[in-house]
Scaffold this motif. Structure first.
Motif, PDB file in Angstrom:
ATOM      1  N   VAL A   9      -5.935  -2.036   4.059  1.00  0.00           N
ATOM      2  CA  VAL A   9      -5.141  -3.125   4.644  1.00  0.00           C
ATOM      3  C   VAL A   9      -6.117  -4.096   5.286  1.00  0.00           C
ATOM      4  O   VAL A   9      -6.895  -3.703   6.176  1.00  0.00           O
ATOM      5  N   VAL A  67       0.834  -1.205   0.000  1.00  0.00           N
ATOM      6  CA  VAL A  67       0.000   0.000   0.000  1.00  0.00           C
ATOM      7  C   VAL A  67       0.868   1.254   0.000  1.00  0.00           C
ATOM      8  O   VAL A  67       0.519   2.257  -0.645  1.00  0.00           O
ATOM      9  N   SER A  74      -2.677  -5.605   1.165  1.00  0.00           N
ATOM     10  CA  SER A  74      -2.929  -4.167   1.126  1.00  0.00           C
ATOM     11  C   SER A  74      -2.785  -3.623  -0.282  1.00  0.00           C
ATOM     12  O   SER A  74      -2.168  -4.254  -1.154  1.00  0.00           O
ATOM     13  N   LEU A  78      -1.998   2.819   8.349  1.00  0.00           N
ATOM     14  CA  LEU A  78      -1.067   1.894   8.982  1.00  0.00           C
ATOM     15  C   LEU A  78      -0.693   2.298  10.409  1.00  0.00           C
ATOM     16  O   LEU A  78       0.169   1.677  11.025  1.00  0.00           O
ATOM     17  N   VAL A 105      -8.249  -5.920  -2.956  1.00  0.00           N
ATOM     18  CA  VAL A 105      -7.365  -6.418  -1.894  1.00  0.00           C
ATOM     19  C   VAL A 105      -7.870  -7.756  -1.339  1.00  0.00           C
ATOM     20  O   VAL A 105      -7.080  -8.663  -1.063  1.00  0.00           O
TER      21      VAL A 105
END
Length: 329
Positions: A247, A89, A226, A172, A324
């Protein structure tokens, strides 16, 4: 551009001291935002401190986190092996965020601190700009607003935060390390930015005599997948109309963990907690993804020029959740 004094620094604490002594001084790293604003006449610092020789370079993995020096470049981070293996990502956000030439110049710290791309903020001839001159109004509310925000805004300011990387990093739970006169502190990136509806003239909590020294990125579980999707008017060298950083950890068809960031829609890189609440513990289906997207955009504040972003942001998030997770039906 006005004339200015150029100073080259080699010590971080020295820079902090110089900034404390001169409230109008400014720092120069990659210069990809700073110099543009100086050419436009938006910023006119009498002193420019070159910080490129500070010991703030390098990328290092320590256990289950990646520590990135504030002066590491976007290209260096995109090429890092840990990023390629565990943080797709981040890599995708970096590669979609700028051309190769800019990625080789732009620093990670500078990217997180880039100013809004609001056309009215960047034009000193426009007098109505609460971000540049508090109390004057917001020309964008009544003007062309296609590239403006719909979350964290109101009638006082609809300026957009343009960083792609920051969207991935807020998803994140990245943390910024900051050095100031009184020492060092850390701030979660989700708490680092200030929304336009709270304070149009201020974009983050960084004080004048402070420097970002490092960005710490926790690594998601090895089983996580991700990705970053960016929707824009043209394929290259363009800012996002909408974007989504996702994610996910999916086990036996159920979403065990979900982290979502949105770009192109917020006055700050937007952490979509509402979407995460819908997703976590739910089946990985397109119906779940649709519910998550609707929850995320429920509080959008629009003007005629930005209304299209609400359905577009929903579709962007659904598409990236499908990509994803591998679930399309």
């Amino acid at each position: 551009m006005r004339t200015f004094e150029y100073v080259r620094a080699t010590d971080t604490q020295e820079v902090v001291r110089m900034l404390a002594e001169d409230p109008s001084a400014s720092c120069l790293a990659g210069g990809t935002t700073q110099l543009d604003l100086m050419k436009d006449g938006v910023l006119e610092p009498p002193t420019l401190i070159d910080i490129t020789r500070l010991p703030l370079h390098g990328i290092e993995r320590r256990g289950e986190s990646l520590h990135v020096g504030a002066l590491a470049t976007m290209e260096e981070l995109a090429a890092d092996s840990t990023v390629a293996e565990r943080l797709p990502v981040v890599r995708e956000a970096l590669l979609l965020g700028a051309s190769v030439q800019l990625r080789n110049m732009a620093t990670i710290g500078g990217n997180l601190l880039q100013r809004t791309r609001c056309r009215y903020f960047r034009d000193p001839a426009v007098l109505e700009c609460n971000k540049r001159a508090p109390g004057t109004g917001c020309a964008a509310v009544q003007g062309a607003a296609r590239m403006h925000a719909v979350l964290g805004v109101n009638e006082n300011c609809i300026a957009l935060h343009a960083s792609d990387l920051a969207v991935a990093l807020v998803a994140l739970d990245a943390v910024v390390h900051i050095q100031g006169l009184s020492g060092r502190r850390t701030v979660p990136l989700t708490e680092f930015y200030v929304t336009a509806d709270e304070s149009p003239e201020r974009e983050n909590v960084l004080e004048h005599a402070e420097l970002i020294t490092e960005v710490e990125i926790p690594l998601p579980p090895p089983s996580a997948r991700s990705g970053y999707l960016k929707v824009r008017d043209r394929v290259s060298y363009e800012f996002a109309l909408t974007s989504a950083a996702v994610v996910l950890v999916v086990e036996d068809g159920t979403i065990r963990q979900a982290r979502v960031g949105l770009g192109g829609v917020g006055s700050k890189p937007w952490r979509a907690y509402e979407a995460e609440h819908v997703l976590t513990g739910a089946p990985a289906t397109s119906a779940t993804f649709q519910d998550a997207s609707e929850a995320t955009m429920r509080d959008a504040w629009t003007v005629p020029g930005t209304a299209f972003k609400v359905p577009l942001a929903r579709r962007t998030l659904v598409r990236e959740l499908q990509t994803v997770s591998g679930v399309t039906a």
